[in-house]
Design a protein around this motif. Structure first.
Motif, mmCIF file in Angstrom:
data_model
loop_
_atom_site.group_PDB
_atom_site.id
_atom_site.type_symbol
_atom_site.label_atom_id
_atom_site.label_comp_id
_atom_site.label_asym_id
_atom_site.label_seq_id
_atom_site.Cartn_x
_atom_site.Cartn_y
_atom_site.Cartn_z
ATOM 1 N N ASP A 2 0.835 -1.199 0.000
ATOM 2 C CA ASP A 2 0.000 0.000 0.000
ATOM 3 C C ASP A 2 0.872 1.253 0.000
ATOM 4 O OD1 ASP A 2 -2.354 -1.414 0.056
ATOM 5 O OD2 ASP A 2 -2.500 -1.404 2.233
ATOM 6 N N ARG A 4 1.359 4.918 1.098
ATOM 7 C CA ARG A 4 0.826 5.848 2.099
ATOM 8 C C ARG A 4 0.491 7.178 1.428
ATOM 9 N NH1 ARG A 4 4.493 6.367 7.253
ATOM 10 N NH2 ARG A 4 4.987 8.162 6.014
ATOM 11 N N TYR A 5 -0.628 7.727 1.807
ATOM 12 C CA TYR A 5 -1.077 9.043 1.339
ATOM 13 C C TYR A 5 -1.094 9.133 -0.194
ATOM 14 C CZ TYR A 5 0.474 9.503 6.125
ATOM 15 O OH TYR A 5 0.682 9.295 7.459
ATOM 16 N N ASP A 48 -2.152 10.444 11.516
ATOM 17 C CA ASP A 48 -0.851 10.811 12.073
ATOM 18 C C ASP A 48 -0.892 12.261 12.555
ATOM 19 O OD1 ASP A 48 1.827 11.526 12.563
ATOM 20 O OD2 ASP A 48 2.554 10.173 11.005
#
Length: 100
Positions: A2, A4-5, A48
């Motif tokens: 995956d 991220r962002y 986060d």
């Protein structure tokens, strides 16, 4: 694997590319990068808190929301000193490094 962002990364990369590759003044480069920066939503970093705060700082330095954020950001960047605009450019580059 995956990524991220996935929405923020290409937009931040585009902002960094504009900041790094133009022969224009740092203020003009920051103005040109604004469209990509303002397309990133702070919600993308909700998982986060540290990144949320760092991105919020970048947005606050670019423009205080007074309605038309993009116009405000352009006006703000146009009146920045080289040191102020350079600081924001550094923060944007550091932020992209952190989420990569």
């Amino acid at each position: 694997m995956d990524i991220r962002y996935p929405k923020a990364r290409p937009l931040l990369f585009e902002a960094v590319r504009v900041l790094a590759s133009s022969p224009e003044s740092i203020q003009t480069r920051l103005i040109d990068a604004t469209e990509s920066l303002l397309s990133v939503t702070i919600d993308e970093f909700a998982c986060d808190p540290e990144l949320t705060i760092k991105f919020a700082r970048i947005l606050d330095l670019i423009a205080v929301d007074r309605g038309d954020v993009e116009a405000t950001a352009v006006e703000t960047a146009a009146h920045m000193s080289d040191a102020q605009a350079g600081l924001i450019a550094d923060l944007v580059c550091d932020f992209l490094y952190e989420i990569a």
